[in-house]
Scaffold this active site. Structure first.
Site, short mmCIF file in Angstrom:
data_model
loop_
_atom_site.label_atom_id
_atom_site.label_comp_id
_atom_site.label_asym_id
_atom_site.label_seq_id
_atom_site.Cartn_x
_atom_site.Cartn_y
_atom_site.Cartn_z
N ASN A 4 0.86 -1.18 0.00
CA ASN A 4 0.00 0.00 0.00
C ASN A 4 0.90 1.24 0.00
OD1 ASN A 4 -1.80 2.05 0.50
ND2 ASN A 4 -2.30 1.40 2.58
N LYS A 6 0.00 4.30 -0.35
CA LYS A 6 -0.65 5.49 0.19
C LYS A 6 -0.40 6.70 -0.74
CE LYS A 6 -0.15 3.38 4.65
NZ LYS A 6 -0.17 3.48 6.09
N HIS A 90 -9.63 0.96 4.45
CA HIS A 90 -8.37 1.15 5.17
C HIS A 90 -8.62 2.10 6.34
CE1 HIS A 90 -4.33 2.52 6.13
NE2 HIS A 90 -3.93 1.38 5.62
N GLU A 92 -7.08 4.55 7.44
CA GLU A 92 -6.91 5.98 7.13
C GLU A 92 -8.14 6.53 6.42
OE1 GLU A 92 -3.07 5.56 5.26
OE2 GLU A 92 -2.27 4.98 7.22
N GLU A 162 -5.56 -5.01 10.26
CA GLU A 162 -4.59 -3.94 10.44
C GLU A 162 -4.91 -3.17 11.72
OE1 GLU A 162 -2.44 -2.80 6.63
OE2 GLU A 162 -4.21 -1.57 6.75
N GLY A 168 2.16 2.46 10.83
CA GLY A 168 3.05 3.63 10.76
C GLY A 168 3.69 3.99 12.09
N SER A 208 3.17 -1.83 10.25
CA SER A 208 4.63 -1.81 10.51
C SER A 208 5.31 -3.14 10.16
CB SER A 208 4.93 -1.40 11.95
OG SER A 208 4.50 -0.07 12.18
#
Ligand code: PGA
Length: 245
Positions: A4, A6, A90, A92, A162, A168, A208
């Site tokens: 991904n 992003k 996702h 985010e 996730e 991150g 991560s």
């Protein structure tokens, strides 16, 4: 093994990535490799992976086929551009763009209708994790965003676990924590879609993932793949991750 990207890499930078990455994974044939670039870089990425087994996906999708929806991209558009996969829900997107479980279901349904394979993302936030509410959150996300698919539709999706606290942050979930969450997702799948669907479902871990962490994660029978953010931007790091499959 999914990357991904992003909101990183222009079309030109995507092409440079594949120049370096493709030879590194040449001959890898025991896993699927899917890269999710920014939508504007999808045509360049598709072009760069012709004659390889690497597949390209979108990071987001809107559920209408077309219309007055400024800024949105449909499944048909992604598919026409050469994408065959799409990320849905996702964290985010949920956090910054207020996507709900109901949106996730509609997006997954429209992805499937357009011929795309959705990777539906679920995972608990740090406060839920600390409060011991991981299972509760996953059950709720499954019920609202996934259980509404038909059995035929469900046969063509993958799920990514996730945990938001791992994304991150450098705080990779331990293989044991990830495995427990995957077991719960598989058990919810079994209850709704039956045993065969549960056995066949591919569940990816994301948050991560680094080359040095990947082998430990992939040793877990419950973990079928990984969804990688930051480490996937570097061709060598992502090639190492792919080889841990
Ligand atoms: P990360 O991102 O690997 O940078 O933590 C994972 C993801 O958000 O899919």
């Amino acid at each position: 093994m999914a990357a991904n990207w992003k909101m990183y890499k222009t079309a030109e930078q995507a092409t440079l990535f594949f120049d370096a990455f493709n030879p590194l994974v040449d001959g890898v044939n025991d896993c699927e490799i899917v890269i999710f670039p920014a939508s504007i870089a999808i045509p360049a990425a598709v072009n760069a992976v012709t004659r390889t087994a690497i597949r390209i996906g979108g990071q987001n999708i809107f559920w209408q086929k077309e219309g007055a929806y400024t800024g949105e991209i449909s499944g048909e558009m992604l598919y026409a551009a050469g994408a065959t996969w799409v990320l849905v829900g996702h964290s985010e997107r949920r956090q910054y763009f207020h996507e709900t479980d109901a949106d996730v279901l509609k997006k997954s349904q429209s992805a499937l209708a357009a011929g795309l394979t959705p990777i539906i993302c679920v995972g608990e936030r740090l406060e839920d994790h600390k409060a011991g509410k991981t299972d509760e959150v996953l059950v709720r996300q499954f019920a609202g965003g996934i259980a509404g698919l038909t059995e035929e539709q469900f046969a063509n999706v993958a799920i990514a676990y996730e945990p938001v606290w791992a994304i991150g942050t450098g705080q990779t979930a331990t293989p044991e924590i990830a495995s427990e969450a995957h077991k719960l997702i598989r058990s919810e799948t079994g209850k709704r879609f039956g045993r065969t669907a549960a056995e066949q479902l591919r569940i990816l871990y994301g948050g991560s993932v680094k080359p040095e962490k990947c082998e430990g994660l992939m040793k877990e029978p419950e973990i079928d793949g990984v969804l990688v953010g930051a480490a996937s931007l570097d061709p060598e790091a992502f090639a190492k991750i792919v080889k841990a499959a």
